[in-house]
Design an enzyme around this catalytic site. Structure first.
Site, PDB file in Angstrom:
ATOM      1  N   ASP A 246      42.900  34.004  44.330  1.00 29.72           N
ATOM      2  CA  ASP A 246      42.872  35.398  44.832  1.00 29.72           C
ATOM      3  C   ASP A 246      42.139  35.179  46.246  1.00 29.72           C
ATOM      4  O   ASP A 246      42.515  34.897  47.321  1.00 29.72           O
ATOM      5  CB  ASP A 246      42.465  36.543  43.820  1.00 29.72           C
ATOM      6  CG  ASP A 246      42.188  37.799  44.468  1.00 29.72           C
ATOM      7  OD1 ASP A 246      43.074  38.157  45.396  1.00 29.72           O
ATOM      8  OD2 ASP A 246      41.605  38.631  43.950  1.00 29.72           O
TER       9      ASP A 246
ATOM     10  N   ASP B 233      42.595  38.061  32.282  1.00 27.95           N
ATOM     11  CA  ASP B 233      42.158  38.951  31.619  1.00 27.95           C
ATOM     12  C   ASP B 233      41.612  40.237  32.293  1.00 27.95           C
ATOM     13  O   ASP B 233      41.737  40.495  33.447  1.00 27.95           O
ATOM     14  CB  ASP B 233      40.732  38.464  30.784  1.00 27.95           C
ATOM     15  CG  ASP B 233      39.936  38.352  31.831  1.00 27.95           C
ATOM     16  OD1 ASP B 233      39.891  37.620  32.929  1.00 27.95           O
ATOM     17  OD2 ASP B 233      38.733  39.192  31.803  1.00 27.95           O
TER      18      ASP B 233
HETATM   19  P1  IMP Z   1      39.028  34.128  43.486  1.00 27.64           P
HETATM   20  O1  IMP Z   1      37.622  33.495  43.586  1.00 27.64           O
HETATM   21  O2  IMP Z   1      38.914  35.564  44.100  1.00 27.64           O
HETATM   22  O3  IMP Z   1      40.220  33.372  43.998  1.00 27.64           O
HETATM   23  O4  IMP Z   1      39.170  34.565  41.832  1.00 27.64           O
HETATM   24  C1  IMP Z   1      39.655  33.821  41.162  1.00 27.64           C
HETATM   25  C2  IMP Z   1      39.869  34.175  39.977  1.00 27.64           C
HETATM   26  O5  IMP Z   1      39.809  35.829  39.564  1.00 27.64           O
HETATM   27  C3  IMP Z   1      40.659  33.687  38.712  1.00 27.64           C
HETATM   28  O6  IMP Z   1      40.409  32.686  38.021  1.00 27.64           O
HETATM   29  C4  IMP Z   1      40.638  35.368  37.881  1.00 27.64           C
HETATM   30  O7  IMP Z   1      39.585  34.877  36.786  1.00 27.64           O
HETATM   31  C5  IMP Z   1      40.117  36.288  38.691  1.00 27.64           C
HETATM   32  N1  IMP Z   1      41.333  37.208  39.304  1.00 27.64           N
HETATM   33  C6  IMP Z   1      41.814  37.336  40.475  1.00 27.64           C
HETATM   34  N2  IMP Z   1      42.747  37.892  40.390  1.00 27.64           N
HETATM   35  C7  IMP Z   1      43.061  38.407  39.112  1.00 27.64           C
HETATM   36  C8  IMP Z   1      43.945  39.481  38.519  1.00 27.64           C
HETATM   37  O8  IMP Z   1      44.904  39.894  39.292  1.00 27.64           O
HETATM   38  N3  IMP Z   1      43.766  39.481  37.277  1.00 27.64           N
HETATM   39  C9  IMP Z   1      42.777  38.914  36.491  1.00 27.64           C
HETATM   40  N4  IMP Z   1      41.878  38.176  37.184  1.00 27.64           N
HETATM   41  C10 IMP Z   1      42.190  37.934  38.441  1.00 27.64           C
END
Ligand code: IMP
Length: 180
Positions: free
Chosen positions: A103, A159
């Protein structure tokens, strides 16, 4: 029972199977004779990493790390904590980091930088889902199952407050579930 909370199925079981097969073939070609270390980021990686590794026809080692960025809600906090470290030396190893979703990219950026600092020869990302619109840091996952819009999704490892990880597909949660 879980299905009643799902507004829409975004990535079906069949699509996940195709993704795992396609990425598994690609990884098998790219990492042949490299004995990669496949690292799963707990807990979201579990179903996808499990399927993906069985679609890779090469020798590999597996390991896990638990790094948290979300704290139960639906927004990324930007606060990253290593809850469980790898415990395997990565010096001169080729690493494949497996994730459920990228994300903002903050979690993986921290982990990639750490593994590079520890001497990994290469670090690439294999993710089931990519939400490029959410990106805050510069990060380009090399192996992407499918790109999705900036929606909050659950299932297949993902989750909401620790629930729905065991859904066999990826879906959009009904807003009333998290507006409760
Ligand atoms: P980032 O560091 O923002 O890229 O986040 C990655 C982590 O955020 C993932 O491994 C998920 O645990 C959580 N995450 C990001 N988007 C979602 C979503 O749409 N649903 C659930 N968890 C999410």
């Amino acid at each position: 029972m879980l299905e009643k909370d799902i507004l829409e199925v975004l990535v079906s079981e069949e699509q996940i199977e195709e993704i795992a097969q396609r990425l598994g073939n690609q990884l098998s070609e790219d990492y042949r004779d490299k004995f990669p270390l496949v690292i799963g980021l707990l807990k979201g990686c579990i179903p996808f990493m499990g399927k993906l590794m069985t679609r890779m026809d090469i020798h590999m080692e597996v390991g896990f790390m638990d790094v948290s960025s979300y704290h139960g809600g639906i927004e990324s906090s930007g606060d990253i904590k290593i809850n469980k470290d790898l415990g395997i030396p990565v010096q001169d190893r080729h690493i494949i980091l497996t994730e459920d979703i990228v994300d903002t990219g903050r979690t993986l950026k921290v982990v990639m930088d750490l593994l590079t600092y520890r001497g990994a020869k290469s670090v690439e990302i294999a993710t089931l889902l990519d939400k490029p619109e959410g990106r805050i840091v510069t990060l380009e996952p090399k192996y992407v199952g499918t790109t999705i819009p900036k929606e909050f999704v659950v299932g297949y490892g993902l989750d909401y407050e620790e629930k729905y990880r065991n859904l066999p597909y990826v879906g959009i949660l009904k807003p009333e579930v998290y507006n409760k």
